[in-house]
Design an enzyme around this catalytic site. Sequence first.
Site, short mmCIF file in Angstrom:
data_model
loop_
_atom_site.label_atom_id
_atom_site.label_comp_id
_atom_site.label_asym_id
_atom_site.label_seq_id
_atom_site.Cartn_x
_atom_site.Cartn_y
_atom_site.Cartn_z
N HIS A 196 27.55 53.38 -51.64
CA HIS A 196 26.88 52.57 -52.04
C HIS A 196 26.64 51.90 -50.40
O HIS A 196 27.33 52.11 -49.29
CB HIS A 196 27.56 51.55 -53.02
CG HIS A 196 28.86 50.69 -52.32
ND1 HIS A 196 30.04 51.23 -52.87
CD2 HIS A 196 28.62 49.32 -51.38
CE1 HIS A 196 30.56 50.72 -51.85
NE2 HIS A 196 30.16 49.72 -51.32
N HIS B 24 25.74 51.06 -44.10
CA HIS B 24 26.14 52.32 -44.10
C HIS B 24 26.86 52.53 -45.47
O HIS B 24 27.03 51.45 -46.11
CB HIS B 24 27.29 52.16 -43.16
CG HIS B 24 28.57 50.95 -43.45
ND1 HIS B 24 28.64 50.01 -42.90
CD2 HIS B 24 29.44 51.46 -44.04
CE1 HIS B 24 29.43 49.49 -43.28
NE2 HIS B 24 30.33 50.29 -43.71
#
Length: 177
Positions: free
Chosen positions: A120, A37
């Site tokens: 990220h 995620h």
Amino acid sequence: MPRLFTAIEIPHEVGTTLSGLRGGISGARWIDPENYHVTLRFIGDVDDALGRDIMLMLGQVRRPAFDATLDGVDQFGGHKPRAVFAAVKANPALTELQAEHERLMQRLGLGAEGRNFKPHVTLARLRDASTRQVADYLAARGPYRSPTFHVPRFVLFSSRDSVGGGPYVVEASYPLI
């Protein structure tokens, strides 16, 4: 209530390409692909009342859906690497969504996030990893680029304190318009 954070999910097809980046660093704790995620806002441990307020506040977000791409692999920690990740290509829609989450959480009385937003996907957490191994890993896998994917919603995840991240549970999902 468990630890909360908001995030965008990584589609299965992109997760499959990311899972191909696993391996090559001794002692790395690799994140399971179903837990990939992009964190928008870490909230932390909250009581049930604040958890309900957070859920209601997030329901007020009205942002357009957007496309995203992962572009490059890097590490956090400098000379003492602590994680490797796939970076999200610069994306104004994502940055604006994250900034709105930050404003909403501060409005609810939560302290400001202490770190700058660097979108990220964490691939692995590192402990005592050799800087040489990490450098070799990045040299081989650094040019990674995902297929572009659509982001139709964001979610409120909960997690239990665990080693290596996950499992994460979607407590609520919020469509992007």
